[in-house]
Design a protein around this motif. Structure first.
Motif, PDB file in Angstrom:
ATOM      1  N   ASN A 168       0.864  -1.187  -0.091  1.00 25.71           N
ATOM      2  CA  ASN A 168       0.105  -0.174   0.166  1.00 25.71           C
ATOM      3  C   ASN A 168       0.756   1.301  -0.142  1.00 25.71           C
ATOM      4  O   ASN A 168       0.382   2.284   0.218  1.00 25.71           O
ATOM      5  CB  ASN A 168      -0.885   0.015   1.098  1.00 25.71           C
ATOM      6  CG  ASN A 168      -0.281  -0.220   2.625  1.00 25.71           C
ATOM      7  OD1 ASN A 168       0.870   0.208   2.650  1.00 25.71           O
ATOM      8  ND2 ASN A 168      -1.038  -0.768   3.510  1.00 25.71           N
ATOM      9  N   ASP A 169       2.105   1.291  -0.525  1.00 24.71           N
ATOM     10  CA  ASP A 169       2.929   2.447  -0.560  1.00 24.71           C
ATOM     11  C   ASP A 169       3.241   3.115   0.936  1.00 24.71           C
ATOM     12  O   ASP A 169       3.433   4.319   1.023  1.00 24.71           O
ATOM     13  CB  ASP A 169       2.568   3.338  -1.828  1.00 24.71           C
ATOM     14  CG  ASP A 169       3.169   2.990  -2.959  1.00 24.71           C
ATOM     15  OD1 ASP A 169       4.190   2.304  -3.030  1.00 24.71           O
ATOM     16  OD2 ASP A 169       2.784   3.390  -4.313  1.00 24.71           O
ATOM     17  N   TYR A 170       3.095   1.918   1.768  1.00 24.02           N
ATOM     18  CA  TYR A 170       3.520   2.618   3.061  1.00 24.02           C
ATOM     19  C   TYR A 170       2.506   3.703   3.629  1.00 24.02           C
ATOM     20  O   TYR A 170       2.864   4.587   4.164  1.00 24.02           O
ATOM     21  CB  TYR A 170       4.740   2.981   3.295  1.00 24.02           C
ATOM     22  CG  TYR A 170       5.914   1.970   2.834  1.00 24.02           C
ATOM     23  CD1 TYR A 170       6.407   0.763   3.676  1.00 24.02           C
ATOM     24  CD2 TYR A 170       6.289   1.732   1.646  1.00 24.02           C
ATOM     25  CE1 TYR A 170       7.088  -0.302   3.319  1.00 24.02           C
ATOM     26  CE2 TYR A 170       7.197   0.777   1.093  1.00 24.02           C
ATOM     27  CZ  TYR A 170       7.503  -0.155   2.085  1.00 24.02           C
ATOM     28  OH  TYR A 170       8.238  -1.355   1.447  1.00 24.02           O
ATOM     29  N   LEU A 171       1.290   3.818   2.904  1.00 26.06           N
ATOM     30  CA  LEU A 171       0.314   4.727   3.025  1.00 26.06           C
ATOM     31  C   LEU A 171       0.975   6.262   3.033  1.00 26.06           C
ATOM     32  O   LEU A 171       0.778   7.280   3.799  1.00 26.06           O
ATOM     33  CB  LEU A 171      -0.213   4.564   4.670  1.00 26.06           C
ATOM     34  CG  LEU A 171      -0.927   3.153   4.764  1.00 26.06           C
ATOM     35  CD1 LEU A 171      -1.343   3.060   6.333  1.00 26.06           C
ATOM     36  CD2 LEU A 171      -2.058   2.848   3.822  1.00 26.06           C
ATOM     37  N   MET A 172       1.882   6.242   1.920  1.00 22.39           N
ATOM     38  CA  MET A 172       2.284   7.579   1.716  1.00 22.39           C
ATOM     39  C   MET A 172       1.458   8.627   1.753  1.00 22.39           C
ATOM     40  O   MET A 172       0.287   8.828   1.087  1.00 22.39           O
ATOM     41  CB  MET A 172       3.052   7.486   0.279  1.00 22.39           C
ATOM     42  CG  MET A 172       3.470   8.748  -0.031  1.00 22.39           C
ATOM     43  SD  MET A 172       4.714   9.473   0.684  1.00 22.39           S
ATOM     44  CE  MET A 172       6.452   8.928   0.129  1.00 22.39           C
ATOM     45  N   ASP A 173       1.894   9.840   2.665  1.00 24.16           N
ATOM     46  CA  ASP A 173       0.865  11.152   2.663  1.00 24.16           C
ATOM     47  C   ASP A 173       1.643  12.184   2.274  1.00 24.16           C
ATOM     48  O   ASP A 173       2.590  12.809   2.898  1.00 24.16           O
ATOM     49  CB  ASP A 173       0.488  11.007   4.116  1.00 24.16           C
ATOM     50  CG  ASP A 173      -0.223  12.301   4.536  1.00 24.16           C
ATOM     51  OD1 ASP A 173      -0.257  13.339   3.802  1.00 24.16           O
ATOM     52  OD2 ASP A 173      -0.846  12.394   5.422  1.00 24.16           O
ATOM     53  N   ARG A 174       1.706  12.533   0.871  1.00 22.30           N
ATOM     54  CA  ARG A 174       2.395  13.623   0.241  1.00 22.30           C
ATOM     55  C   ARG A 174       2.000  14.994   1.036  1.00 22.30           C
ATOM     56  O   ARG A 174       2.828  15.930   1.047  1.00 22.30           O
ATOM     57  CB  ARG A 174       2.029  13.871  -1.100  1.00 22.30           C
ATOM     58  CG  ARG A 174       2.379  12.562  -2.110  1.00 22.30           C
ATOM     59  CD  ARG A 174       3.872  12.550  -2.116  1.00 22.30           C
ATOM     60  NE  ARG A 174       4.321  11.538  -3.018  1.00 22.30           N
ATOM     61  CZ  ARG A 174       5.687  11.146  -3.045  1.00 22.30           C
ATOM     62  NH1 ARG A 174       6.604  11.616  -2.422  1.00 22.30           N
ATOM     63  NH2 ARG A 174       5.994   9.984  -3.772  1.00 22.30           N
ATOM     64  N   ALA A 175       0.942  15.067   1.388  1.00 25.43           N
ATOM     65  CA  ALA A 175       0.432  16.342   2.120  1.00 25.43           C
ATOM     66  C   ALA A 175       1.294  16.532   3.319  1.00 25.43           C
ATOM     67  O   ALA A 175       1.789  17.694   3.565  1.00 25.43           O
ATOM     68  CB  ALA A 175      -0.984  16.579   2.479  1.00 25.43           C
ATOM     69  N   ALA A 176       1.182  15.432   4.077  1.00 24.88           N
ATOM     70  CA  ALA A 176       2.186  15.503   5.472  1.00 24.88           C
ATOM     71  C   ALA A 176       3.672  15.850   5.007  1.00 24.88           C
ATOM     72  O   ALA A 176       4.445  16.341   5.843  1.00 24.88           O
ATOM     73  CB  ALA A 176       2.097  14.158   6.259  1.00 24.88           C
ATOM     74  N   GLN A 177       4.036  15.281   3.848  1.00 22.33           N
ATOM     75  CA  GLN A 177       5.621  15.521   3.622  1.00 22.33           C
ATOM     76  C   GLN A 177       5.661  16.836   3.209  1.00 22.33           C
ATOM     77  O   GLN A 177       6.689  17.453   3.576  1.00 22.33           O
ATOM     78  CB  GLN A 177       5.764  14.653   2.475  1.00 22.33           C
ATOM     79  CG  GLN A 177       7.325  14.538   1.835  1.00 22.33           C
ATOM     80  CD  GLN A 177       7.542  13.826   0.735  1.00 22.33           C
ATOM     81  OE1 GLN A 177       6.651  13.942  -0.312  1.00 22.33           O
ATOM     82  NE2 GLN A 177       8.610  13.127   0.633  1.00 22.33           N
ATOM     83  N   LYS A 178       4.858  17.708   2.420  1.00 22.95           N
ATOM     84  CA  LYS A 178       4.872  18.926   2.225  1.00 22.95           C
ATOM     85  C   LYS A 178       5.090  19.762   3.352  1.00 22.95           C
ATOM     86  O   LYS A 178       5.836  20.804   3.376  1.00 22.95           O
ATOM     87  CB  LYS A 178       3.940  19.202   1.081  1.00 22.95           C
ATOM     88  CG  LYS A 178       4.163  20.468   0.187  1.00 22.95           C
ATOM     89  CD  LYS A 178       3.474  20.469  -0.984  1.00 22.95           C
ATOM     90  CE  LYS A 178       4.385  20.447  -2.389  1.00 22.95           C
ATOM     91  NZ  LYS A 178       4.197  20.221  -3.434  1.00 22.95           N
ATOM     92  N   ALA A 179       4.107  19.622   4.454  1.00 22.84           N
ATOM     93  CA  ALA A 179       4.063  20.462   5.383  1.00 22.84           C
ATOM     94  C   ALA A 179       5.012  19.975   6.354  1.00 22.84           C
ATOM     95  O   ALA A 179       5.078  20.692   7.452  1.00 22.84           O
ATOM     96  CB  ALA A 179       2.365  20.063   5.955  1.00 22.84           C
TER      97      ALA A 179
END
Ligand code: FES
Ligand SMILES: [Fe+2]
Length: 428
Positions: free
Chosen positions: A315-326
């Motif tokens: 599941n792509d480690y539940l990647m959260d791009r918004a959390a990464q960006k913030a």
């Protein structure tokens, strides 16, 4: 960088390999005691060092770790009936005890003594500190039982979990001694994770992103020290312990429990990431235990009923791009344990170390590889027992300490690096 043959040597641990021989010199964690909770409970499959094994607990509470497959025609004994002091194959009823000895072949006349000639491969399985340990090498060279502090403190002071990691053991272990990644990968979590936050050490860690590494040999492995600037020209030292072959202990933070890992090969493409958290002088608080069970700190949430992480490759480690960006997480993956695992798995099952470009912060990794290579050679060529087998090598602690600029960490932290019962950890 390693040559291909060196990389192969360090990453292959199956029967007959040199590194496999090294791992078979130690007591290694095989299962959590909770996996075999009562007499005659269901047996458990476990693959270790590329061997498919079956663990069970008989009617008298004895533990066994035996070849998974029936000697008759190869049925998996996971289907076996755990009954009357043995495990009975459901196909034709052959029965084995915890030592792998066949004790009944119902189709043969008892007076033939046939069953006595049949014995499966088996290894000892011993409970210590909530962990079932095995030693898969020559029984005549079996070392004393392990003495790691996390298994010798009273049970309310310690918590251990395990997780399957889909990478070779060495790249997982190399993450455990690579503290230069912490202010990057774990930046978002240091001040929010309940098992890491609120301590002076985090300020030093985040305030100086160019640590100087000093690596010194210890009796069982290495002290890997990262030096950062503190006030008044003093230095803040974080000293990681690596004990051969694959015990790593992260320096403490404030009054949090201290944690670390064992990285145990399941096969060459997978390993067991064992994660412990303990406090040398106090019981773990209910809130700390709850956080560990929820997957905080170095622990993870599981796919229910398994030891596979809920956030995983599929599941792509539940990647959260918004959390990464913030900046809430640095990589977009949640949780310190999965941040490490996701990146290490992303390198492929066995990373090609001929293509690396190592820098000075990789010194701990470079020296650990060389020490492993030396120990393997001494063991295979001359039968020399490797470092870390001796229980005195296991009585270690990591440390976090502020020292004057002219004091070498080895002197200033000498006592702090030894595990002594009832003595508080040295932590900032
Ligand atoms: S395969 Fe196990 S008894 Fe026949
Ligand atoms: Fe990490």
């Amino acid at each position: 960088m390693l040559r291909k043959e060196q990389n192969d040597l360090l990453t292959q641990t199956g029967p007959g390999t040199a590194m496999g021989q090294l791992f078979r010199s130690y007591w290694i964690p095989a299962l959590l005691a909770e996996e075999l909770p009562e007499n005659e409970c269901p047996p458990v499959r476990v693959k270790l060092l590329s061997e498919r094994l079956l663990a069970f607990r008989d009617s008298n509470g004895r533990y066994g770790l035996i070849d998974e497959f029936c000697a008759h025609r190869g049925v998996s004994l996971w289907f076996g009936r755990n009954e009357e002091c043995g495990l009975r194959c459901p196909y034709h009823g052959w029965k084995y005890d915890v030592s792998g000895q066949c004790i009944d072949v119902p189709s043969e006349p008892e007076e033939s003594g046939f069953s006595r000639k049949i014995k499966l491969t088996s290894y000892p399985l011993v409970e210590r500190g909530g962990v079932l340990w095995t030693c898969m090498g020559d029984p005549d060279k079996q070392p004393p039982l392990p003495e790691w502090e996390f298994i010798t403190v009273p049970p309310p002071q310690t918590f251990t979990s395990k997780r399957l990691q889909e990478s070779n053991w060495l790249q997982a272990m190399e993450g455990g001694i690579d503290s230069s990644h912490v202010p990057f990968l774990h930046r978002g979590d240091l001040n929010s994770d309940p098992l890491f936050k609120d301590n002076k050490g985090n300020q030093y860690t985040l305030g100086d992103s160019r640590p100087v590494f000093e690596v010194v040999e210890s009796p069982g492995g290495l002290y890997i020290a990262a030096r950062r600037n503190a006030e008044g020209g003093h230095y803040y030292w974080r000293i990681t312990q690596w004990v051969m072959p694959s015990f790593t202990m992260i320096p403490p933070r404030g009054n949090h429990p201290v944690h670390g890992h064992f990285w145990i090969p399941s096969d060459d493409d997978n390993c067991w990431a064992w994660s412990f958290d303990y406090h040398p002088i106090r019981e773990l608080a209910q809130a700390e235990l709850a956080a560990m069970r929820e997957g905080k700190g170095i622990h993870v949430r599981y796919v229910p009923g398994t030891y596979r992480a809920f956030a995983n490759k599929d599941n792509d480690y539940l990647m959260d791009r918004a959390a990464q960006k913030a900046g809430r997480t640095f990589s977009g993956v949640e949780g310190i344990g999965m941040q490490d695992a996701s990146l290490q798995e992303s390198m492929g099952p066995i990373v090609d170390r001929t293509k690396e470009n190592l820098v000075s912060t990789d010194n701990g990794i470079i020296m650990a590889r060389h020490r492993l290579l030396r120990a393997v050679k001494a063991l295979v060529d001359k039968g020399v027992p490797p470092p870390g087998v001796d229980p005195t090598h296991q009585k270690v602690r990591s440390a976090a300490i502020v020292l004057p600029p002219d004091q070498p960490f080895k002197d200033g932290a000498r006592d702090a690096l030894i595990a002594r019962p009832a003595v508080a950890p040295t932590s900032v």
